[in-house]
Design a protein around this motif. Sequence first.
Motif, mmCIF file in Angstrom:
data_model
loop_
_atom_site.group_PDB
_atom_site.id
_atom_site.type_symbol
_atom_site.label_atom_id
_atom_site.label_comp_id
_atom_site.label_asym_id
_atom_site.label_seq_id
_atom_site.Cartn_x
_atom_site.Cartn_y
_atom_site.Cartn_z
ATOM 1 N N TYR A 1 78.689 10.789 -36.138
ATOM 2 C CA TYR A 1 77.764 11.497 -36.218
ATOM 3 C C TYR A 1 76.000 11.548 -36.042
ATOM 4 C CZ TYR A 1 81.622 11.841 -39.470
ATOM 5 O OH TYR A 1 82.522 11.795 -39.985
ATOM 6 N N GLU A 2 75.966 10.728 -34.658
ATOM 7 C CA GLU A 2 75.016 10.809 -33.971
ATOM 8 C C GLU A 2 74.661 11.302 -32.819
ATOM 9 O OE1 GLU A 2 73.878 6.086 -33.257
ATOM 10 O OE2 GLU A 2 74.443 6.124 -35.599
ATOM 11 N N PHE A 3 75.441 12.796 -32.447
ATOM 12 C CA PHE A 3 75.312 13.429 -31.291
ATOM 13 C C PHE A 3 74.966 14.273 -31.714
ATOM 14 C CE2 PHE A 3 78.380 10.613 -30.358
ATOM 15 C CZ PHE A 3 78.618 9.857 -29.577
ATOM 16 N N ALA A 4 75.141 15.405 -32.456
ATOM 17 C CA ALA A 4 74.719 16.787 -32.465
ATOM 18 C C ALA A 4 73.228 16.690 -33.689
ATOM 19 C CB ALA A 4 75.737 17.657 -33.008
ATOM 20 N N PRO A 5 72.272 17.443 -33.083
ATOM 21 C CA PRO A 5 71.063 17.315 -33.662
ATOM 22 C C PRO A 5 71.364 16.950 -35.470
ATOM 23 C CG PRO A 5 70.667 19.216 -32.817
ATOM 24 C CD PRO A 5 72.085 18.060 -32.357
ATOM 25 N N LEU A 6 72.840 18.235 -35.620
ATOM 26 C CA LEU A 6 73.114 19.061 -36.776
ATOM 27 C C LEU A 6 74.583 18.480 -37.561
ATOM 28 C CD1 LEU A 6 72.497 20.137 -39.701
ATOM 29 C CD2 LEU A 6 72.532 22.169 -38.974
ATOM 30 N N VAL A 7 74.723 18.306 -38.823
ATOM 31 C CA VAL A 7 75.322 18.158 -38.890
ATOM 32 C C VAL A 7 75.696 18.604 -40.479
ATOM 33 C CG1 VAL A 7 78.349 16.517 -39.336
ATOM 34 C CG2 VAL A 7 76.479 15.609 -38.173
ATOM 35 N N VAL A 8 76.304 19.552 -40.556
ATOM 36 C CA VAL A 8 76.944 20.551 -42.622
ATOM 37 C C VAL A 8 78.703 19.903 -42.645
ATOM 38 C CG1 VAL A 8 76.745 22.496 -43.316
ATOM 39 C CG2 VAL A 8 75.501 22.462 -41.248
ATOM 40 N N ALA A 9 78.140 19.211 -43.620
ATOM 41 C CA ALA A 9 79.317 19.046 -44.428
ATOM 42 C C ALA A 9 79.803 20.268 -45.318
ATOM 43 C CB ALA A 9 79.318 17.584 -45.306
ATOM 44 N N VAL A 10 80.909 20.927 -45.277
ATOM 45 C CA VAL A 10 81.419 22.262 -46.067
ATOM 46 C C VAL A 10 81.900 21.359 -46.865
ATOM 47 C CG1 VAL A 10 82.364 23.919 -45.976
ATOM 48 C CG2 VAL A 10 81.053 23.694 -43.933
ATOM 49 N N VAL A 11 81.697 21.791 -47.805
ATOM 50 C CA VAL A 11 82.201 20.642 -49.141
ATOM 51 C C VAL A 11 83.275 21.802 -49.974
ATOM 52 C CG1 VAL A 11 81.878 19.548 -51.944
ATOM 53 C CG2 VAL A 11 80.731 18.910 -49.286
ATOM 54 N N ALA A 12 84.317 22.123 -50.416
ATOM 55 C CA ALA A 12 84.938 23.066 -51.281
ATOM 56 C C ALA A 12 84.856 22.649 -53.252
ATOM 57 C CB ALA A 12 86.280 23.504 -51.017
ATOM 58 N N HIS A 13 84.749 23.279 -53.520
ATOM 59 C CA HIS A 13 83.428 23.457 -55.213
ATOM 60 C C HIS A 13 84.732 24.012 -56.122
ATOM 61 C CE1 HIS A 13 81.605 21.812 -58.354
ATOM 62 N NE2 HIS A 13 82.059 22.762 -58.777
ATOM 63 N N LEU A 14 86.248 23.021 -56.287
ATOM 64 C CA LEU A 14 87.489 23.871 -56.704
ATOM 65 C C LEU A 14 87.290 23.411 -57.936
ATOM 66 C CD1 LEU A 14 89.252 21.649 -54.700
ATOM 67 C CD2 LEU A 14 88.280 24.280 -54.383
ATOM 68 N N ASP A 15 87.507 25.212 -59.011
ATOM 69 C CA ASP A 15 87.922 24.948 -60.045
ATOM 70 C C ASP A 15 89.116 25.219 -60.516
ATOM 71 O OD1 ASP A 15 87.873 26.180 -63.097
ATOM 72 O OD2 ASP A 15 86.779 27.254 -62.674
ATOM 73 N N PRO A 16 90.467 24.562 -61.485
ATOM 74 C CA PRO A 16 91.555 24.538 -60.838
ATOM 75 C C PRO A 16 92.307 25.187 -62.410
ATOM 76 C CG PRO A 16 90.651 22.254 -61.497
ATOM 77 C CD PRO A 16 89.509 22.785 -61.078
ATOM 78 N N LEU B 1 79.165 10.830 -50.287
ATOM 79 C CA LEU B 1 78.900 12.376 -50.173
ATOM 80 C C LEU B 1 78.215 12.657 -51.487
ATOM 81 C CD1 LEU B 1 80.820 14.339 -47.207
ATOM 82 C CD2 LEU B 1 77.863 12.982 -47.554
ATOM 83 N N GLY B 2 78.577 11.550 -52.479
ATOM 84 C CA GLY B 2 77.939 11.840 -53.918
ATOM 85 C C GLY B 2 79.321 12.938 -53.971
ATOM 86 N N LEU B 3 80.251 13.419 -54.100
ATOM 87 C CA LEU B 3 80.910 14.563 -54.220
ATOM 88 C C LEU B 3 81.814 13.981 -55.205
ATOM 89 C CD1 LEU B 3 83.052 15.824 -50.951
ATOM 90 C CD2 LEU B 3 80.756 16.189 -52.038
ATOM 91 N N ALA B 4 82.017 15.366 -56.524
ATOM 92 C CA ALA B 4 82.791 15.158 -57.615
ATOM 93 C C ALA B 4 83.851 15.478 -57.780
ATOM 94 C CB ALA B 4 82.239 16.461 -58.908
ATOM 95 N N ASP B 5 84.916 14.939 -58.580
ATOM 96 C CA ASP B 5 86.111 14.720 -58.513
ATOM 97 C C ASP B 5 86.592 16.140 -57.805
ATOM 98 O OD1 ASP B 5 86.764 12.166 -59.351
ATOM 99 O OD2 ASP B 5 86.644 12.457 -61.313
ATOM 100 N N ASN B 6 86.127 17.227 -58.279
ATOM 101 C CA ASN B 6 86.812 18.375 -57.863
ATOM 102 C C ASN B 6 85.857 19.032 -56.803
ATOM 103 O OD1 ASN B 6 84.061 18.953 -58.935
ATOM 104 N ND2 ASN B 6 84.508 20.904 -59.960
ATOM 105 N N GLU B 7 86.159 18.419 -56.438
ATOM 106 C CA GLU B 7 84.965 18.636 -54.378
ATOM 107 C C GLU B 7 85.607 17.487 -53.426
ATOM 108 O OE1 GLU B 7 80.579 20.047 -55.177
ATOM 109 O OE2 GLU B 7 81.083 17.888 -55.048
ATOM 110 N N GLN B 8 86.699 18.428 -52.347
ATOM 111 C CA GLN B 8 86.282 17.550 -50.805
ATOM 112 C C GLN B 8 85.881 18.555 -49.907
ATOM 113 O OE1 GLN B 8 90.326 19.215 -51.873
ATOM 114 N NE2 GLN B 8 90.511 19.358 -50.002
ATOM 115 N N VAL B 9 85.566 17.555 -48.652
ATOM 116 C CA VAL B 9 84.630 17.901 -47.235
ATOM 117 C C VAL B 9 86.608 18.728 -47.031
ATOM 118 C CG1 VAL B 9 84.122 17.071 -44.659
ATOM 119 C CG2 VAL B 9 84.181 16.168 -47.716
ATOM 120 N N ILE B 10 85.466 20.679 -46.410
ATOM 121 C CA ILE B 10 86.729 21.180 -46.267
ATOM 122 C C ILE B 10 86.327 20.725 -43.761
ATOM 123 C CG2 ILE B 10 86.750 23.572 -45.057
ATOM 124 C CD1 ILE B 10 88.194 22.780 -47.719
#
Length: 189
Positions: free
Chosen positions: A88-103, A151-160
């Motif tokens: 994760y150190e090379f690019a100056p910006l890394v965006v973690a895109v997270v799915a916030h799911l409502d089952p 990353l502090g994600l909730a149980d209903n969240e996952q990294v895309i």
Amino acid sequence: MRHPLSLLEQRHSAPSRQLGEPGPAGDELLALLGAAIRVPDHGKLVPYRLILLQGESKRIFGERLAALSLRVNPDLPESKREKDRTRYEFAPLVVAVVAHLDPDSKVPVIEQKLSAGCVAYNLLLGAQALGYGAQWLTGWAAYDRDAAGVLGLADNEQVIGFVHIGTPQLDVPDRDRPALADVLRTWTP
């Protein structure tokens, strides 16, 4: 005059290890992120979140992931630990895109995930439109619950995906693409 589809026709990923400074910042970054979240969203659920990794936080995140992978696999070769530590150190910006799911929503979970995936893709397109390079990566950390906890994600969240954005340090040749005829058919009853 530029062809209206030229951005899409020229879209390609730049390897994250070849992305350096500068990256989008300030108002330009906010504009990129704002444009990226203009995605299809059945039910107006806003089934996505963005987590920015910048500066020292990228190094710390990598160190924590390396510690996780070592805990799971104590015999992990040093080369793989180093890759986890520094990815994760090379690019100056890394965006973690997270799915916030409502089952419990009437909107199927797959549609919610696709909406979040569109955010990641918009980041790729937007970065290119601004003159940057970008790469959408996953890796084991995108699917690991302990990494999600870092990353502090909730149980209903996952990294895309982790979208790495910066300035390409080398010219990146495009890869071979499929011929349209190989992937297209017209349905007839």
